[in-house]
Enzyme design. Structure first.
Site, PDB file in Angstrom:
ATOM      1  N   ASP A   1      38.791  39.636  22.901  1.00 28.77           N
ATOM      2  CA  ASP A   1      39.454  40.945  22.916  1.00 28.77           C
ATOM      3  C   ASP A   1      40.972  40.845  22.816  1.00 28.77           C
ATOM      4  O   ASP A   1      41.626  41.816  22.438  1.00 28.77           O
ATOM      5  CB  ASP A   1      39.065  41.709  24.181  1.00 28.77           C
ATOM      6  CG  ASP A   1      37.626  42.216  24.105  1.00 28.77           C
ATOM      7  OD1 ASP A   1      37.005  42.061  23.033  1.00 28.77           O
ATOM      8  OD2 ASP A   1      37.130  42.753  25.105  1.00 28.77           O
TER       9      ASP A   1
ATOM     10  N   TYR B   1      33.772  49.044  25.843  1.00 23.74           N
ATOM     11  CA  TYR B   1      34.194  48.691  27.201  1.00 23.74           C
ATOM     12  C   TYR B   1      35.632  49.123  27.478  1.00 23.74           C
ATOM     13  O   TYR B   1      36.471  49.184  26.571  1.00 23.74           O
ATOM     14  CB  TYR B   1      34.077  47.178  27.427  1.00 23.74           C
ATOM     15  CG  TYR B   1      32.798  46.781  28.127  1.00 23.74           C
ATOM     16  CD1 TYR B   1      32.607  47.021  29.485  1.00 23.74           C
ATOM     17  CD2 TYR B   1      31.758  46.178  27.425  1.00 23.74           C
ATOM     18  CE1 TYR B   1      31.437  46.669  30.127  1.00 23.74           C
ATOM     19  CE2 TYR B   1      30.571  45.819  28.053  1.00 23.74           C
ATOM     20  CZ  TYR B   1      30.418  46.068  29.413  1.00 23.74           C
ATOM     21  OH  TYR B   1      29.256  45.723  30.047  1.00 23.74           O
TER      22      TYR B   1
END
Length: 642
Positions: free
Chosen positions: A305, A389
């Site tokens: 990420d 998320y």
């Protein structure tokens, strides 16, 4: 509640080498790149960020003296797929260095938001993908959400050198319906972002699309709000105890400089207490989310990420009373978009102080003294959304010198169709809806300066002592201390059975008892990477195979999986750096700490996941001569009553 806010700073506010980039500096860098024919119509900027000077230069800096502000730019030609890395001086308005990147060796630049936006049209224009949708009874393609995801590196034939995304699809019943409840499973499209085509369709067979909706923001789905809660108000009638001067924060003996990076997000520079340095630079330098479904549709799901998606670029604007409560000071983030234009994210970083229960307490049997002091902490936080998320990163500074990082994971599970054939890898969270097992593994980069640059690291275990002449009653236990002397010894695993911790000490500074001053890193002892050691993800995320790595400081060693993570074949970063086995004893050391959550989803995580947390603590160990909070005053009577 109070909202203190600082917005976009003027160019003239730059007075320190580590000041955050301003909008003017971003524009200047882009102009220099254009004038140098490096930035053009088809060339974009996946990254443009401050090139921090070497540590020695920063520590030697004297306020008021001149310094050179430089940025590092990653340039991608979207027409050809070629990429470069360049260093630009915005002070001297010139390009200092340009390096061509080899995608087979270096990997690809991070993925840009505009590339995600391209994917929808690419897949919906592909006849093979449309046929796959038709076989599943999906006819209204406007209600299909094509979800683009990083491709990884698997040595698949025909993928060499291509800039790729892999695309899974989800269905909406209507535009306001959350698509994660309806995965269109069994099919994945491989998309070339340069040629803008689907290069492969993998169709593993038709499975039913789950029907039940998961709209957690719809009263018709969740029911009426409860009415039992009474208000909780946080007030500081005299204002906060912290002071802010530009990027510099002081609070209760602490000082630090706040930074914000497009890749890492929030960075804390030059953390010190009572003018004694502790950490030169603290950040989350990488995170990887490896999934455990080995099937043909999702074997490749492993997301970096930070390195692939850029954590800082995904930052949220925070809201008073929702994300932060109390007397708040906000910092905006000024980031460069892919065209080299500044983009301001209001309220990107939230800072406040909060009560944290009892600091210390004793009621003395002999003197009758009854004393209690309350702990409080300074909270510096930001939140990002990466696809499904959401992650909150909370740095805490405490009155007693403790430093803590807590990561809060929430958001929506990544979903798949569920049947008993995949029960080894997925949890059924709603009828016919599954969520694969996965991990969230973070790597904190802690550039330590415990009372100075020269530090050493010990691994400290408790030790059971067998019964014998020196331990007649068998009650003794002691410690085992192992000095981590070189980088070959620097990869370590936590062990809860031994209460293992790592002590960072300064061998040149002692406390009043004659022992080296130190801080201790206390891990949470959760699993490291669970993938097979020979897997692609283990090569690419080697940092996540150990809880701790210790390396010698080098100015260009910033990211544990290497600078270019997207489609990198592996071996970059920590594995490459530690081959030289540099000595660590009494040197300038950097700690890389892996921590995280191994997530076996549960029905309670659906349709939106309550926060799960992970993190670590740095605590003083002989850094002070005694309890440093003896001067904390008793709480005022008005705030301490029944």
């Amino acid at each position: 509640m109070t909202d203190l806010h600082i917005g976009e700073r003027a160019q003239t506010a730059v007075g320190h080498p580590l000041d955050r980039l301003t909008a003017d500096e971003i524009r200047t860098a882009a102009d220099v790149l254009r004038d140098s024919k490096l930035l053009g119509d088809s060339v974009r900027l996946p990254v443009l960020a401050l090139e921090e000077p070497p540590k020695a230069e920063v520590l030697a800096f004297t306020p008021g003296t001149d310094f050179d502000r430089r940025v590092r730019a990653v340039l991608l030609d979207t027409a050809t797929g070629s990429s470069r890395s360049a260093v630009v001086s915005v002070t001297r308005k010139q390009v200092d260095d340009v390096t061509d990147l080899d995608p087979l060796v270096d990997g690809q630049p991070p993925i840009m938001l505009e590339e995600f936006e391209l994917v929808d049209a690419i897949v919906k224009g592909d006849a093979g993908w449309r046929d796959a949708m038709a076989r599943r009874g999906v006819t209204d393609l406007d209600l299909v959400c094509a979800c683009p995801l990083s491709a990884g590196a698997f040595d698949l034939p025909g993928e060499e050198g291509r800039r790729l995304l892999r695309v899974l699809s989800f269905l909406q019943h209507r535009p306001s319906d959350h698509p994660w409840a309806h995965p269109i499973d069994g099919v994945v499209a491989y998309v070339d972002l340069v040629t803008r085509e689907v290069v492969e369709i993998v169709d593993a067979g038709v499975v039913p699309v789950p029907v039940e909706e998961g709209n957690f923001d719809d009263a018709a789905f969740v029911g009426p709000d409860r009415t039992s809660q009474r208000p909780i108000e946080i007030t500081q009638p005299e204002g906060p105890s912290f002071q802010v001067d530009g990027d510099v924060v002081t609070w209760e003996g602490w000082t630090f400089r706040l930074g914000f990076d497009a890749r890492e997000g929030l960075v804390l520079h030059q953390l010190a207490m009572h003018e004694r340095p502790i950490v030169y630079r603290a950040s989350v330098a990488e995170m990887v989310v490896p999934y455990g479904d080995p099937g043909p549709v999702r074997f490749w799901q492993n997301y970096f990420d930070a390195g692939e998606y850029l954590l800082g670029q995904q930052v949220n604007s925070l809201e008073l009373g929702c994300d932060c409560v109390g007397h708040i000071h906000y910092f905006d983030a000024v980031l460069a978009d892919s065209a080299g234009e500044p983009r301001t994210v209001p309220n990107a970083v939230c800072m406040h102080e909060e009560d944290f229960g009892v600091l210390w307490k004793h009621t003395d049997l002999f003197t009758g003294s009854a004393q209690t002091r309350r702990q409080r902490r300074l909270v510096i936080s930001f939140f990002v959304t990466v696809g499904n998320y959401d992650y909150g990163f909370y740095w805490y500074l405490y009155l007693d010198g403790t430093i803590e990082l807590e990561v809060k994971a929430t958001g929506v599970l990544f979903t798949a169709a569920y049947d008993e054939k995949v029960a080894d890898w997925l949890t059924e969270v709603a009828p016919g809806l599954g969520a694969p097992y996965h991990q969230h593994l973070f790597c904190a980069r802690l550039d330590m300066t415990v009372d100075g640059i020269r530090n050493a690291v010990d691994e400290v275990d408790v030790r059971r002592v067998p019964s014998g002449p020196a331990n007649a009653y068998g009650n003794a236990f002691g410690r085992t201390v192992t000095r981590i002397a070189s980088e070959a010894e620097g990869g370590r695993l936590a062990d809860a059975s031994l209460a293992r911790s790592w002590r960072i000490e300064n061998p040149e500074r002692t406390n009043r008892l004659g022992r080296p001053v130190a801080y201790v890193l206390r891990p949470q002892e959760q699993p490291t990477l669970l993938a097979d050691p020979g897997s692609s993800i283990a090569r690419r995320a080697a940092f996540a195979t150990k809880h701790l790595w210790v390396t010698r400081y080098a100015e260009d060693e910033r990211y544990p999986a290497g600078e270019f993570v997207n489609q990198n074949p592996g071996g970059a970063g920590i594995p490459a750096w530690t081959v030289g086995d540099r000595g660590l004893d009494g040197e300038d050391v950097v700690l890389w700490h892996t921590f995280g959550v191994t997530h076996v989803p549960r029905p309670e995580d659906w349709p939106v996941m309550p926060v799960d947390t992970c993190g670590f603590v740095l605590r003083p160990h002989g850094f002070f001569d005694r309890n440093p909070t003896l001067d904390v005053p008793p709480s005022a009577g008005s705030s301490c009553h029944a």
